[in-house]
Enzyme design. Structure first.
Site, PDB file in Angstrom:
ATOM      1  CE  LYS A 168      -2.470  -0.831   3.723  1.00 30.23           C
ATOM      2  NZ  LYS A 168      -2.029  -2.179   4.135  1.00 30.23           N
ATOM      3  NE  ARG A 189      -4.158  -1.124  10.016  1.00 36.00           N
ATOM      4  CZ  ARG A 189      -3.005  -0.618   9.578  1.00 36.00           C
ATOM      5  NH1 ARG A 189      -3.000   0.512   8.920  1.00 36.00           N
ATOM      6  NH2 ARG A 189      -1.883  -1.232   9.804  1.00 36.00           N
ATOM      7  NE  ARG A 235       8.483  -3.954   5.581  1.00 39.82           N
ATOM      8  CZ  ARG A 235       7.385  -3.211   5.612  1.00 39.82           C
ATOM      9  NH1 ARG A 235       6.951  -2.616   4.515  1.00 39.82           N
ATOM     10  NH2 ARG A 235       6.729  -3.017   6.731  1.00 39.82           N
ATOM     11  NE  ARG A 253       7.484  -0.853  10.253  1.00 35.93           N
ATOM     12  CZ  ARG A 253       6.462  -0.557   9.445  1.00 35.93           C
ATOM     13  NH1 ARG A 253       6.684   0.108   8.325  1.00 35.93           N
ATOM     14  NH2 ARG A 253       5.233  -0.905   9.740  1.00 35.93           N
ATOM     15  NE  ARG A 278       2.073  -4.866  10.926  1.00 35.61           N
ATOM     16  CZ  ARG A 278       3.027  -4.537  10.058  1.00 35.61           C
ATOM     17  NH1 ARG A 278       4.206  -5.115  10.124  1.00 35.61           N
ATOM     18  NH2 ARG A 278       2.796  -3.660   9.123  1.00 35.61           N
TER      19      ARG A 278
END
Ligand code: AMP
Length: 215
Positions: free
Chosen positions: A13, A88, A127, A160, A171
């Protein structure tokens, strides 16, 4: 034109939002980025949001709605905005619709980026970035020349906290329980467009641009 980009964490996104906002001259508003900036500045909101974010669960609706409406009210948003990561929950979507209606505005198109959990888990947990210069890497798609360190400055790469495997699972659970119902909400509103988000970045951008131009 006001747009929403919907999809699970890791659907791309953020990457697509920057490109689509540029192509259509929209203000890009990412709730995750705004929250991270609030955290960094250690504002009252940032301090309140911190713990929720690190656990991979949602920050309370009232805080998020108030925060996003401040940005939507900015003059730069008058020509149109693109929402990324917000709404959300159905409560956020309803709150947004009511507040926009009060301003004589509405959401025109919701682009739903469709991709499965296995693919997004690989994208997110791979990541890494350089804490010194911010350069991003990915274990599989853009690995550093020497494992674990930045190509430019040799600094050890960091991940992160919310991209750690157990937080990513949380998540995704949060996405399925709280955010997925928005697909039904916006389908019933007649403004949802599904886009296959499994392809390369350029390919997905082209698909999103096409649905936005033809909507
Ligand atoms: P993101 O970068 O969009 O994945 O957001 C990172 C974290 O910020 C999420 O895991 C949530 O804790 C919080 N967050 C971002 N957007 C929202 C939202 N619309 N509602 C509630 N929490 C949010």
């Amino acid at each position: 034109m006001n747009l929403v980009l919907l999809g699970p964490p890791g659907a791309g996104k953020g990457t697509q939002a920057v490109r689509i906002a540029k192509a259509f001259g929209l203000l890009h508003l990412s709730s995750g980025d705004i929250l991270r900036a609030e955290r960094k500045a250690q504002t009252e909101l940032g301090r309140k949001a911190q713990d929720y974010m690190d656990r991979g669960v949602l920050v309370p609706d009232d805080l998020i709605l108030a925060m996003m409406m401040v940005h939507i009210a900015k003059p730069e948003a008058a020509k149109g905005f693109l929402l990324d990561g917000f709404p959300r929950t159905v409560a956020q979507a309803e709150g947004l619709d009511q507040r926009l209606a009060a301003r004589g505005a509405r959401i025109r198109i919701v682009v739903n980026m469709v991709i499965d959990d296995v693919e997004v888990t690989a994208r997110l947990t791979g990541r890494w970035s350089c804490p010194k210069d911010g350069r991003p890497f990915h274990e599989t798609f853009s690995p550093p020349k020497k494992s674990g360190v930045c190509d430019d400055c040799g600094t050890p790469l960091t991940r992160r906290k919310d991209d750690e495997p157990d937080v990513v699972s949380q998540r995704l659970r949060t996405y399925h329980a709280e955010t997925k119902p928005l697909v039904k909400y916006y389908t019933e509103a007649g403004i949802l467009k599904n886009v296959d988000a499994t392809g390369g970045v350029d390919q997905v951008t082209a698909l999103i641009e096409k649905v936005c131009r033809t909507a």
